[in-house]
Design a protein around this motif. Structure first.
Motif, short mmCIF file in Angstrom:
data_model
loop_
_atom_site.label_atom_id
_atom_site.label_comp_id
_atom_site.label_asym_id
_atom_site.label_seq_id
_atom_site.Cartn_x
_atom_site.Cartn_y
_atom_site.Cartn_z
N ILE A 237 -9.29 -7.02 -8.31
CA ILE A 237 -10.12 -6.85 -6.98
C ILE A 237 -10.61 -5.38 -6.66
O ILE A 237 -9.82 -4.53 -6.33
N GLY A 238 -11.70 -5.27 -6.70
CA GLY A 238 -12.36 -3.88 -6.23
C GLY A 238 -12.55 -3.08 -7.46
O GLY A 238 -12.16 -3.59 -8.63
N ASN A 239 -12.60 -1.72 -7.44
CA ASN A 239 -12.78 -0.72 -8.51
C ASN A 239 -11.71 0.14 -8.64
O ASN A 239 -12.06 1.20 -9.28
N THR A 240 -10.70 0.09 -7.78
CA THR A 240 -9.71 1.01 -7.85
C THR A 240 -8.39 0.78 -8.59
O THR A 240 -8.40 -0.18 -8.58
N ASP A 241 -7.48 1.55 -8.86
CA ASP A 241 -6.15 1.06 -9.26
C ASP A 241 -5.43 0.28 -8.34
O ASP A 241 -5.38 0.48 -6.95
N THR A 242 -5.09 -0.93 -8.86
CA THR A 242 -4.72 -2.06 -7.99
C THR A 242 -3.26 -2.60 -8.56
O THR A 242 -3.30 -2.80 -9.79
N LEU A 243 -2.12 -2.23 -7.74
CA LEU A 243 -0.89 -2.65 -8.37
C LEU A 243 -0.40 -3.92 -7.37
O LEU A 243 -0.41 -4.12 -6.34
N LEU A 244 0.08 -4.90 -8.30
CA LEU A 244 0.60 -6.21 -7.94
C LEU A 244 1.94 -6.00 -7.87
O LEU A 244 2.70 -5.87 -8.88
N VAL A 245 2.63 -6.23 -6.80
CA VAL A 245 4.02 -6.03 -6.59
C VAL A 245 4.90 -7.61 -6.19
O VAL A 245 4.48 -8.16 -5.36
N SER A 246 5.88 -7.61 -6.99
CA SER A 246 6.52 -8.96 -6.56
C SER A 246 8.11 -8.72 -6.33
O SER A 246 8.92 -9.53 -6.19
N HIS A 247 8.52 -7.69 -6.33
CA HIS A 247 9.82 -7.14 -6.03
C HIS A 247 10.22 -7.15 -4.66
O HIS A 247 9.70 -6.48 -3.88
N PRO A 248 11.18 -8.12 -3.75
CA PRO A 248 11.57 -7.85 -2.43
C PRO A 248 11.93 -6.56 -2.08
O PRO A 248 11.24 -6.30 -0.98
N GLN A 249 12.60 -5.61 -2.65
CA GLN A 249 12.70 -4.49 -2.10
C GLN A 249 11.52 -3.53 -1.82
O GLN A 249 11.46 -2.80 -1.00
N ALA A 250 10.76 -3.75 -2.82
CA ALA A 250 9.45 -3.10 -2.88
C ALA A 250 8.61 -3.53 -1.55
O ALA A 250 8.05 -2.74 -0.94
N LEU A 251 8.48 -4.71 -1.81
CA LEU A 251 7.77 -5.57 -0.68
C LEU A 251 8.33 -5.19 0.91
O LEU A 251 7.71 -4.99 1.80
N GLN A 252 9.43 -4.84 0.94
CA GLN A 252 10.12 -4.49 2.27
C GLN A 252 9.60 -3.04 2.45
O GLN A 252 9.32 -2.69 3.68
N GLN A 253 9.74 -2.06 1.45
CA GLN A 253 9.12 -0.85 1.80
C GLN A 253 7.82 -0.77 2.13
O GLN A 253 7.60 0.00 3.18
N ILE A 254 6.84 -1.45 1.60
CA ILE A 254 5.55 -1.64 1.95
C ILE A 254 5.24 -2.07 3.40
O ILE A 254 4.93 -1.51 4.04
N PHE A 255 6.19 -3.27 3.69
CA PHE A 255 5.76 -3.87 5.02
C PHE A 255 6.28 -3.40 6.08
O PHE A 255 5.72 -3.08 7.09
N SER A 256 7.51 -2.60 5.82
CA SER A 256 8.24 -1.86 6.80
C SER A 256 7.75 -0.63 7.23
O SER A 256 7.95 0.08 8.33
N ASN A 257 6.78 -0.01 6.28
CA ASN A 257 6.24 1.22 6.53
C ASN A 257 4.83 0.98 6.62
O ASN A 257 3.80 2.02 6.41
N ASP A 258 4.07 -0.24 7.26
CA ASP A 258 3.04 -0.32 7.58
C ASP A 258 2.54 0.73 8.55
O ASP A 258 3.14 0.87 9.52
N THR A 259 1.23 1.24 8.36
CA THR A 259 0.78 2.58 9.25
C THR A 259 1.41 3.95 9.18
O THR A 259 0.81 4.77 9.54
N LYS A 260 2.60 4.09 8.32
CA LYS A 260 3.14 5.27 8.12
C LYS A 260 2.86 5.71 6.82
O LYS A 260 2.24 6.61 6.63
N GLN A 261 3.46 4.98 5.57
CA GLN A 261 3.03 5.49 4.27
C GLN A 261 1.93 4.60 3.75
O GLN A 261 1.49 5.01 2.84
N PHE A 262 1.58 3.53 4.49
CA PHE A 262 0.61 2.59 3.74
C PHE A 262 -0.33 2.20 5.05
O PHE A 262 0.16 1.82 6.08
N THR A 263 -1.45 1.88 4.77
CA THR A 263 -2.63 1.53 5.81
C THR A 263 -3.08 0.08 5.31
O THR A 263 -2.70 -0.27 4.05
N ALA A 264 -3.60 -0.62 5.96
CA ALA A 264 -3.94 -1.86 5.84
C ALA A 264 -5.44 -1.98 5.83
O ALA A 264 -5.96 -2.49 6.89
#
Length: 451
Positions: A42-69
Protein backbone atom coordinates in the motif's frame (compact mmCIF):
# COMPACT_ATOMS: atom_id res chain seq x y z
CA UNK A 1 18.15 2.29 9.65
CA UNK A 2 17.83 -1.47 9.30
CA UNK A 3 14.53 -2.83 8.02
CA UNK A 4 13.20 -6.37 8.34
CA UNK A 5 13.31 -8.63 5.33
CA UNK A 6 10.32 -9.23 3.09
CA UNK A 7 9.14 -10.62 -0.26
CA UNK A 8 11.60 -9.98 -3.07
CA UNK A 9 9.13 -9.47 -5.92
CA UNK A 10 8.92 -5.98 -7.47
CA UNK A 11 6.60 -3.56 -5.64
CA UNK A 12 4.09 -3.45 -8.48
CA UNK A 13 3.85 -7.24 -8.48
CA UNK A 14 3.45 -7.42 -4.71
CA UNK A 15 0.59 -4.91 -4.96
CA UNK A 16 -1.13 -7.06 -7.56
CA UNK A 17 -0.62 -10.21 -5.47
CA UNK A 18 -1.93 -8.52 -2.34
CA UNK A 19 -4.91 -6.98 -4.15
CA UNK A 20 -5.89 -10.31 -5.73
CA UNK A 21 -5.30 -12.57 -2.70
CA UNK A 22 -4.45 -10.69 0.49
CA UNK A 23 -4.76 -13.68 2.83
CA UNK A 24 -2.63 -15.91 0.63
CA UNK A 25 -0.03 -13.16 0.35
CA UNK A 26 0.10 -12.64 4.12
CA UNK A 27 0.12 -16.36 4.93
CA UNK A 28 3.10 -16.95 2.64
CA UNK A 29 5.02 -13.88 3.82
CA UNK A 30 4.27 -14.49 7.49
CA UNK A 31 5.35 -18.11 7.30
CA UNK A 32 8.64 -17.15 5.64
CA UNK A 33 9.53 -13.86 7.34
CA UNK A 34 7.83 -14.08 10.74
CA UNK A 35 6.36 -11.45 13.05
CA UNK A 36 7.42 -8.38 11.08
CA UNK A 37 8.25 -8.05 7.40
CA UNK A 38 8.64 -5.40 4.72
CA UNK A 39 5.85 -5.53 2.13
CA UNK A 40 5.15 -2.27 0.24
CA UNK A 41 1.66 -3.34 -0.81
CA UNK A 42 0.00 0.00 0.00
CA UNK A 43 1.56 3.29 -1.06
CA UNK A 44 5.08 3.72 -2.33
CA UNK A 45 7.05 3.89 0.93
CA UNK A 46 8.59 1.15 3.06
CA UNK A 47 5.64 -0.63 4.65
CA UNK A 48 6.04 -3.04 7.56
CA UNK A 49 3.35 -5.57 8.48
CA UNK A 50 3.48 -6.41 12.19
CA UNK A 51 1.75 -9.32 13.95
CA UNK A 52 3.56 -9.67 17.29
CA UNK A 53 1.40 -8.54 20.26
CA UNK A 54 4.30 -6.86 22.08
CA UNK A 55 5.17 -4.84 18.99
CA UNK A 56 1.51 -3.90 18.52
CA UNK A 57 1.35 -2.79 22.15
CA UNK A 58 4.41 -0.59 21.64
CA UNK A 59 2.86 0.96 18.53
CA UNK A 60 -0.64 1.56 19.90
CA UNK A 61 0.43 2.72 23.36
CA UNK A 62 2.82 5.25 21.82
CA UNK A 63 0.32 6.79 19.39
CA UNK A 64 1.13 10.51 18.99
CA UNK A 65 4.52 10.04 20.73
CA UNK A 66 6.73 7.74 18.67
CA UNK A 67 4.13 7.10 15.99
CA UNK A 68 1.56 9.18 14.16
CA UNK A 69 -1.69 7.99 12.62
CA UNK A 70 -1.60 9.45 9.10
CA UNK A 71 -4.69 9.91 6.99
CA UNK A 72 -6.16 6.92 5.18
CA UNK A 73 -5.33 7.79 1.59
CA UNK A 74 -6.93 4.56 0.40
CA UNK A 75 -10.43 5.59 1.53
CA UNK A 76 -10.12 9.35 1.17
CA UNK A 77 -11.67 9.43 -2.33
CA UNK A 78 -14.73 7.63 -0.95
CA UNK A 79 -15.29 9.39 2.39
CA UNK A 80 -14.00 12.92 1.70
CA UNK A 81 -11.44 15.20 3.33
CA UNK A 82 -13.29 15.69 6.65
CA UNK A 83 -13.76 12.04 7.62
CA UNK A 84 -12.17 10.63 10.77
CA UNK A 85 -10.40 8.21 8.41
CA UNK A 86 -8.57 11.17 6.88
CA UNK A 87 -8.10 13.73 9.67
CA UNK A 88 -4.99 13.80 11.83
CA UNK A 89 -3.89 15.26 15.16
CA UNK A 90 -6.15 17.82 16.87
CA UNK A 91 -8.69 17.79 14.05
CA UNK A 92 -9.05 14.01 14.36
CA UNK A 93 -9.48 14.23 18.14
CA UNK A 94 -12.12 16.97 17.77
CA UNK A 95 -14.13 14.98 15.24
CA UNK A 96 -13.90 11.80 17.26
CA UNK A 97 -15.19 13.57 20.37
CA UNK A 98 -18.15 14.94 18.43
CA UNK A 99 -19.09 11.59 16.89
CA UNK A 100 -18.40 9.30 19.87
CA UNK A 101 -21.40 9.87 22.23
CA UNK A 102 -24.16 8.20 20.13
CA UNK A 103 -22.19 4.93 20.08
CA UNK A 104 -22.14 4.33 23.82
CA UNK A 105 -24.37 3.91 26.84
CA UNK A 106 -28.10 4.41 26.87
CA UNK A 107 -28.06 6.07 23.43
CA UNK A 108 -26.86 2.86 21.82
CA UNK A 109 -28.99 0.51 23.91
CA UNK A 110 -32.10 2.38 22.79
CA UNK A 111 -31.50 1.00 19.28
CA UNK A 112 -31.81 -2.64 20.39
CA UNK A 113 -35.49 -3.26 19.72
CA UNK A 114 -35.24 -1.52 16.35
CA UNK A 115 -32.49 -3.98 15.31
CA UNK A 116 -34.57 -6.97 16.46
CA UNK A 117 -37.70 -5.71 14.67
CA UNK A 118 -35.83 -5.16 11.40
CA UNK A 119 -34.30 -8.63 11.62
CA UNK A 120 -37.69 -10.25 12.20
CA UNK A 121 -39.12 -8.45 9.16
CA UNK A 122 -36.24 -9.73 7.03
CA UNK A 123 -36.76 -13.29 8.28
CA UNK A 124 -40.47 -13.04 7.49
CA UNK A 125 -39.57 -12.35 3.84
CA UNK A 126 -37.62 -15.61 3.48
CA UNK A 127 -39.29 -18.41 1.51
CA UNK A 128 -39.10 -21.90 3.04
CA UNK A 129 -37.00 -24.47 1.14
CA UNK A 130 -35.59 -21.81 -1.19
CA UNK A 131 -31.90 -20.97 -1.35
CA UNK A 132 -31.00 -17.44 -0.29
CA UNK A 133 -27.70 -15.59 0.09
CA UNK A 134 -27.27 -14.90 3.80
CA UNK A 135 -24.93 -11.98 3.27
CA UNK A 136 -27.47 -10.23 1.03
CA UNK A 137 -30.17 -10.72 3.64
CA UNK A 138 -28.10 -9.40 6.53
CA UNK A 139 -26.76 -6.57 4.37
CA UNK A 140 -30.36 -5.50 3.83
CA UNK A 141 -30.89 -5.62 7.61
CA UNK A 142 -27.70 -3.67 8.25
CA UNK A 143 -28.68 -1.08 5.64
CA UNK A 144 -32.05 -0.51 7.29
CA UNK A 145 -30.38 -0.29 10.70
CA UNK A 146 -28.08 2.40 9.32
CA UNK A 147 -30.96 4.31 7.74
CA UNK A 148 -33.08 4.21 10.89
CA UNK A 149 -30.44 4.47 13.60
CA UNK A 150 -28.05 6.84 11.83
CA UNK A 151 -30.39 8.86 9.61
CA UNK A 152 -33.68 8.42 11.42
CA UNK A 153 -35.37 7.32 8.17
CA UNK A 154 -37.83 4.44 8.21
CA UNK A 155 -39.98 5.16 5.18
CA UNK A 156 -40.61 7.67 2.42
CA UNK A 157 -39.10 8.37 -0.98
CA UNK A 158 -35.70 9.45 0.30
CA UNK A 159 -35.44 6.31 2.44
CA UNK A 160 -35.94 4.08 -0.60
CA UNK A 161 -33.71 6.17 -2.84
CA UNK A 162 -30.88 6.15 -0.32
CA UNK A 163 -31.24 2.42 0.20
CA UNK A 164 -31.13 1.76 -3.53
CA UNK A 165 -28.23 4.11 -4.31
CA UNK A 166 -26.06 3.13 -1.34
CA UNK A 167 -26.53 -0.56 -2.17
CA UNK A 168 -25.53 0.07 -5.79
CA UNK A 169 -22.49 2.06 -4.67
CA UNK A 170 -21.28 -0.61 -2.23
CA UNK A 171 -21.93 -3.49 -4.66
CA UNK A 172 -19.41 -1.95 -7.06
CA UNK A 173 -16.61 -3.28 -4.87
CA UNK A 174 -17.64 -6.87 -5.47
CA UNK A 175 -16.05 -6.50 -8.92
CA UNK A 176 -12.29 -7.17 -8.59
CA UNK A 177 -11.35 -4.65 -11.29
CA UNK A 178 -13.28 -1.85 -9.60
CA UNK A 179 -12.14 -2.79 -6.09
CA UNK A 180 -8.55 -2.91 -7.29
CA UNK A 181 -8.68 0.70 -8.48
CA UNK A 182 -8.58 1.80 -4.81
CA UNK A 183 -5.05 0.40 -4.52
CA UNK A 184 -3.73 2.06 -7.67
CA UNK A 185 -4.28 5.86 -7.47
CA UNK A 186 -2.88 6.30 -10.98
CA UNK A 187 -5.98 4.50 -12.29
CA UNK A 188 -8.36 6.88 -10.52
CA UNK A 189 -9.23 8.90 -13.62
CA UNK A 190 -12.77 9.90 -14.42
CA UNK A 191 -13.32 9.33 -18.15
CA UNK A 192 -17.08 9.22 -17.85
CA UNK A 193 -19.49 6.76 -16.26
CA UNK A 194 -18.33 3.92 -18.51
CA UNK A 195 -14.78 4.05 -17.17
CA UNK A 196 -14.06 2.15 -13.90
CA UNK A 197 -13.32 5.20 -11.73
CA UNK A 198 -15.87 7.32 -13.56
CA UNK A 199 -18.57 4.78 -12.78
CA UNK A 200 -17.63 4.75 -9.08
CA UNK A 201 -17.70 8.55 -8.98
CA UNK A 202 -21.05 8.61 -10.81
CA UNK A 203 -22.63 6.38 -8.16
CA UNK A 204 -20.95 8.35 -5.40
CA UNK A 205 -22.41 11.63 -6.68
CA UNK A 206 -25.90 10.10 -6.61
CA UNK A 207 -25.46 9.18 -2.94
CA UNK A 208 -23.97 12.61 -2.16
CA UNK A 209 -26.99 14.37 -3.64
CA UNK A 210 -29.35 12.56 -1.27
CA UNK A 211 -27.09 12.93 1.77
CA UNK A 212 -26.77 16.69 1.35
CA UNK A 213 -30.52 17.02 0.77
CA UNK A 214 -31.24 15.16 4.02
CA UNK A 215 -28.65 17.19 5.97
CA UNK A 216 -30.11 20.49 4.73
CA UNK A 217 -33.67 19.46 5.50
CA UNK A 218 -32.71 18.38 9.00
CA UNK A 219 -30.76 21.59 9.62
CA UNK A 220 -33.80 23.60 8.57
CA UNK A 221 -36.29 21.58 10.64
CA UNK A 222 -34.02 20.41 13.45
CA UNK A 223 -35.78 18.46 16.21
CA UNK A 224 -33.42 18.10 19.21
CA UNK A 225 -35.69 15.45 20.76
CA UNK A 226 -34.85 12.92 18.06
CA UNK A 227 -32.40 10.17 19.00
CA UNK A 228 -31.00 9.12 15.63
CA UNK A 229 -27.27 9.72 15.17
CA UNK A 230 -27.66 12.46 12.54
CA UNK A 231 -29.85 14.46 14.94
CA UNK A 232 -27.29 14.05 17.70
CA UNK A 233 -24.49 15.15 15.39
CA UNK A 234 -26.49 18.21 14.36
CA UNK A 235 -26.68 19.21 18.03
CA UNK A 236 -23.08 18.36 18.90
CA UNK A 237 -20.65 21.19 19.68
CA UNK A 238 -16.92 21.16 20.24
CA UNK A 239 -15.13 22.87 23.16
CA UNK A 240 -15.26 26.18 21.31
CA UNK A 241 -19.03 25.89 20.79
CA UNK A 242 -18.67 25.18 17.08
CA UNK A 243 -21.02 22.75 15.36
CA UNK A 244 -20.12 20.43 12.51
CA UNK A 245 -20.32 21.98 9.06
CA UNK A 246 -22.44 20.57 6.27
CA UNK A 247 -19.38 19.05 4.60
CA UNK A 248 -18.13 17.55 7.88
CA UNK A 249 -21.54 15.99 8.50
CA UNK A 250 -21.58 14.55 4.98
CA UNK A 251 -18.11 13.03 5.27
CA UNK A 252 -18.80 11.46 8.67
CA UNK A 253 -22.09 10.02 7.42
CA UNK A 254 -20.21 8.48 4.48
CA UNK A 255 -17.68 7.10 6.95
CA UNK A 256 -20.44 5.52 9.04
CA UNK A 257 -22.02 4.04 5.92
CA UNK A 258 -18.79 2.44 4.78
CA UNK A 259 -17.52 1.41 8.20
CA UNK A 260 -20.81 0.36 9.77
CA UNK A 261 -22.87 -1.14 6.99
CA UNK A 262 -20.69 -3.41 4.85
CA UNK A 263 -18.43 -4.58 7.67
CA UNK A 264 -21.22 -5.51 10.07
CA UNK A 265 -23.12 -7.41 7.38
CA UNK A 266 -20.01 -9.40 6.52
CA UNK A 267 -19.30 -10.24 10.17
CA UNK A 268 -22.89 -11.46 10.68
CA UNK A 269 -22.73 -13.58 7.52
CA UNK A 270 -19.53 -15.26 8.73
CA UNK A 271 -21.11 -15.94 12.14
CA UNK A 272 -24.16 -17.57 10.52
CA UNK A 273 -21.84 -19.66 8.34
CA UNK A 274 -19.80 -21.02 11.24
CA UNK A 275 -22.83 -21.59 13.49
CA UNK A 276 -24.31 -23.86 10.84
CA UNK A 277 -21.02 -25.30 9.60
CA UNK A 278 -19.51 -26.67 12.80
CA UNK A 279 -21.57 -29.39 14.57
CA UNK A 280 -22.92 -28.54 17.98
CA UNK A 281 -22.53 -24.76 17.89
CA UNK A 282 -26.08 -23.98 16.81
CA UNK A 283 -27.57 -26.26 19.48
CA UNK A 284 -25.39 -24.77 22.20
CA UNK A 285 -26.32 -21.23 21.17
CA UNK A 286 -30.03 -22.07 21.11
CA UNK A 287 -29.89 -23.67 24.57
CA UNK A 288 -28.30 -20.53 25.92
CA UNK A 289 -30.95 -18.34 24.25
CA UNK A 290 -33.69 -20.55 25.68
CA UNK A 291 -32.69 -19.56 29.21
CA UNK A 292 -33.98 -16.05 28.48
CA UNK A 293 -37.54 -17.12 27.65
CA UNK A 294 -39.62 -16.29 24.58
CA UNK A 295 -39.37 -12.49 24.67
CA UNK A 296 -35.84 -11.64 25.85
CA UNK A 297 -34.88 -8.01 26.03
CA UNK A 298 -31.92 -6.85 23.90
CA UNK A 299 -29.71 -6.12 26.92
CA UNK A 300 -30.04 -9.72 28.15
CA UNK A 301 -29.22 -11.13 24.71
CA UNK A 302 -26.01 -9.17 24.26
CA UNK A 303 -24.73 -10.32 27.67
CA UNK A 304 -24.92 -14.02 26.79
CA UNK A 305 -21.38 -15.45 27.08
CA UNK A 306 -21.58 -18.20 24.46
CA UNK A 307 -23.25 -15.94 21.87
CA UNK A 308 -20.52 -13.38 22.55
CA UNK A 309 -17.84 -16.05 22.12
CA UNK A 310 -19.35 -17.14 18.79
CA UNK A 311 -19.30 -13.57 17.49
CA UNK A 312 -15.72 -13.01 18.70
CA UNK A 313 -14.52 -16.23 17.09
CA UNK A 314 -16.18 -15.28 13.79
CA UNK A 315 -14.34 -11.94 13.93
CA UNK A 316 -11.10 -13.71 14.80
CA UNK A 317 -10.89 -16.44 12.20
CA UNK A 318 -11.73 -14.21 9.21
CA UNK A 319 -11.49 -10.58 10.33
CA UNK A 320 -13.42 -8.24 8.06
CA UNK A 321 -10.46 -5.84 7.96
CA UNK A 322 -7.13 -7.66 7.74
CA UNK A 323 -4.92 -4.66 8.56
CA UNK A 324 -5.17 -1.85 11.09
CA UNK A 325 -5.08 1.79 10.10
CA UNK A 326 -1.43 2.64 9.32
CA UNK A 327 1.02 4.31 11.64
CA UNK A 328 4.08 6.32 10.60
CA UNK A 329 7.28 6.50 12.60
CA UNK A 330 7.47 10.01 14.05
CA UNK A 331 11.13 9.91 15.10
CA UNK A 332 13.79 7.16 15.03
CA UNK A 333 12.59 4.21 17.10
CA UNK A 334 13.55 0.64 17.96
CA UNK A 335 10.92 -2.01 17.22
CA UNK A 336 11.57 -5.73 17.62
CA UNK A 337 15.30 -5.20 17.22
CA UNK A 338 15.03 -3.03 14.12
CA UNK A 339 16.01 0.63 13.95
CA UNK A 340 13.28 2.49 12.08
CA UNK A 341 13.69 5.97 10.65
CA UNK A 342 11.02 8.66 10.61
CA UNK A 343 8.49 8.15 7.84
CA UNK A 344 8.46 4.35 7.79
CA UNK A 345 4.88 3.08 7.77
CA UNK A 346 3.57 0.17 9.82
CA UNK A 347 0.33 -1.77 9.69
CA UNK A 348 -0.85 -4.05 12.44
CA UNK A 349 -1.64 -7.32 10.67
CA UNK A 350 -4.94 -8.34 12.27
CA UNK A 351 -5.26 -11.53 10.22
CA UNK A 352 -1.81 -12.93 11.07
CA UNK A 353 -2.14 -11.93 14.73
CA UNK A 354 -5.44 -13.80 14.93
CA UNK A 355 -3.77 -16.92 13.54
CA UNK A 356 -0.76 -17.07 15.83
CA UNK A 357 -0.59 -20.65 17.08
CA UNK A 358 1.07 -19.50 20.32
CA UNK A 359 -2.10 -17.52 21.14
CA UNK A 360 -4.80 -19.47 19.27
CA UNK A 361 -3.89 -23.19 19.03
CA UNK A 362 -5.53 -24.83 15.99
CA UNK A 363 -6.21 -21.32 14.73
CA UNK A 364 -7.84 -22.54 11.50
CA UNK A 365 -10.57 -24.26 13.49
CA UNK A 366 -13.66 -22.44 14.71
CA UNK A 367 -13.70 -22.81 18.49
CA UNK A 368 -15.84 -20.26 20.38
CA UNK A 369 -14.88 -21.86 23.68
CA UNK A 370 -11.41 -20.31 23.45
CA UNK A 371 -13.09 -16.98 24.36
CA UNK A 372 -14.77 -18.60 27.37
CA UNK A 373 -11.52 -19.99 28.74
CA UNK A 374 -9.46 -16.81 28.72
CA UNK A 375 -9.57 -13.11 27.98
CA UNK A 376 -7.33 -11.90 25.18
CA UNK A 377 -5.52 -8.58 25.30
CA UNK A 378 -6.35 -5.81 22.78
CA UNK A 379 -3.00 -6.63 21.12
CA UNK A 380 -3.94 -10.30 20.64
CA UNK A 381 -7.56 -9.83 19.53
CA UNK A 382 -8.08 -6.66 17.52
CA UNK A 383 -10.83 -7.01 14.90
CA UNK A 384 -11.61 -3.29 15.27
CA UNK A 385 -8.02 -2.08 15.16
CA UNK A 386 -6.31 -0.33 18.05
CA UNK A 387 -5.03 2.88 19.57
CA UNK A 388 -6.35 6.28 18.59
CA UNK A 389 -7.73 4.85 15.33
CA UNK A 390 -9.72 2.04 16.92
CA UNK A 391 -13.11 1.77 15.21
CA UNK A 392 -15.52 4.22 16.80
CA UNK A 393 -18.52 2.03 15.94
CA UNK A 394 -17.17 -1.12 17.63
CA UNK A 395 -19.78 -1.21 20.39
CA UNK A 396 -22.68 -0.70 17.99
CA UNK A 397 -21.31 -3.28 15.54
CA UNK A 398 -21.02 -5.98 18.22
CA UNK A 399 -24.42 -5.00 19.63
CA UNK A 400 -26.03 -5.35 16.21
CA UNK A 401 -24.13 -8.55 15.38
CA UNK A 402 -25.29 -10.35 18.52
CA UNK A 403 -28.91 -9.25 18.18
CA UNK A 404 -29.18 -10.18 14.50
CA UNK A 405 -27.56 -13.60 14.94
CA UNK A 406 -29.68 -14.38 18.01
CA UNK A 407 -32.93 -13.25 16.36
CA UNK A 408 -32.29 -15.30 13.21
CA UNK A 409 -31.49 -18.40 15.29
CA UNK A 410 -34.64 -17.94 17.34
CA UNK A 411 -36.95 -17.26 14.43
CA UNK A 412 -36.01 -19.90 11.88
CA UNK A 413 -34.37 -23.25 11.25
CA UNK A 414 -31.60 -22.84 8.67
CA UNK A 415 -29.00 -25.04 7.04
CA UNK A 416 -26.14 -24.43 4.60
CA UNK A 417 -27.15 -25.09 1.00
CA UNK A 418 -23.57 -25.56 -0.24
CA UNK A 419 -21.40 -28.24 1.43
CA UNK A 420 -18.19 -26.70 0.08
CA UNK A 421 -16.21 -24.50 2.50
CA UNK A 422 -16.79 -20.77 2.17
CA UNK A 423 -13.65 -18.77 1.38
CA UNK A 424 -12.86 -15.08 1.99
CA UNK A 425 -12.71 -12.81 -1.03
CA UNK A 426 -11.77 -9.16 -1.34
CA UNK A 427 -14.71 -6.76 -1.30
CA UNK A 428 -13.25 -3.28 -1.55
CA UNK A 429 -10.86 -2.94 1.40
CA UNK A 430 -12.55 -5.74 3.39
CA UNK A 431 -12.84 -9.52 3.11
CA UNK A 432 -16.25 -11.16 2.68
CA UNK A 433 -17.52 -14.71 2.03
CA UNK A 434 -16.85 -15.48 -1.62
CA UNK A 435 -20.27 -17.02 -2.31
CA UNK A 436 -22.12 -14.97 0.28
CA UNK A 437 -23.10 -18.01 2.43
CA UNK A 438 -25.88 -19.85 0.63
CA UNK A 439 -28.57 -21.06 3.03
CA UNK A 440 -32.03 -22.61 3.09
CA UNK A 441 -34.78 -22.08 5.66
CA UNK A 442 -36.54 -25.30 6.63
CA UNK A 443 -39.21 -23.57 8.70
CA UNK A 444 -40.06 -20.29 10.39
CA UNK A 445 -41.10 -20.03 14.03
CA UNK A 446 -43.83 -17.42 14.02
CA UNK A 447 -44.35 -17.63 17.77
CA UNK A 448 -40.68 -16.66 18.28
CA UNK A 449 -40.18 -19.77 20.38
CA UNK A 450 -36.84 -21.51 20.43
CA UNK A 451 -36.72 -24.35 17.89
Amino acid sequence: MNLPDGPKAPRWLQKIQYTADPLGFMDAAGQRYGDIFNAPVIGNTDTLLVSHPQALQQIFSNDTKQFTAPSNQLLQPLVGNHSMFVLEGDRHRRERKLVMPPFHGDRMRSYGQTIIDLTEKAVDRLVPNQVFIARNTVQDISMEVILQVVFGLAEGERFYQLKQRITAFMDVFQVPLLAGVLFFPALQKDFGSRSPWGYIRHLQRQVDELLYAEIRDRQTYHDPSRTDILSLLLSAQDEAGEKMTEVELHDELMTLLLAGHETTATAIAWALYWVHRVPGIRDTALKELETLGQEPDPASIVRLPYLTAVCYEALRIYPVAVLTVPRAVKEPVELMGYSLAAGVRLYGCIYLTHHREDIYPDSRQFKPERFLKRQFSPYEFLPFGGGVRRCIGEALALFEMKLVVATILRRCDLYLADPQPERPKRRGVTMAPERGVQMVMRSRHMDKAIC
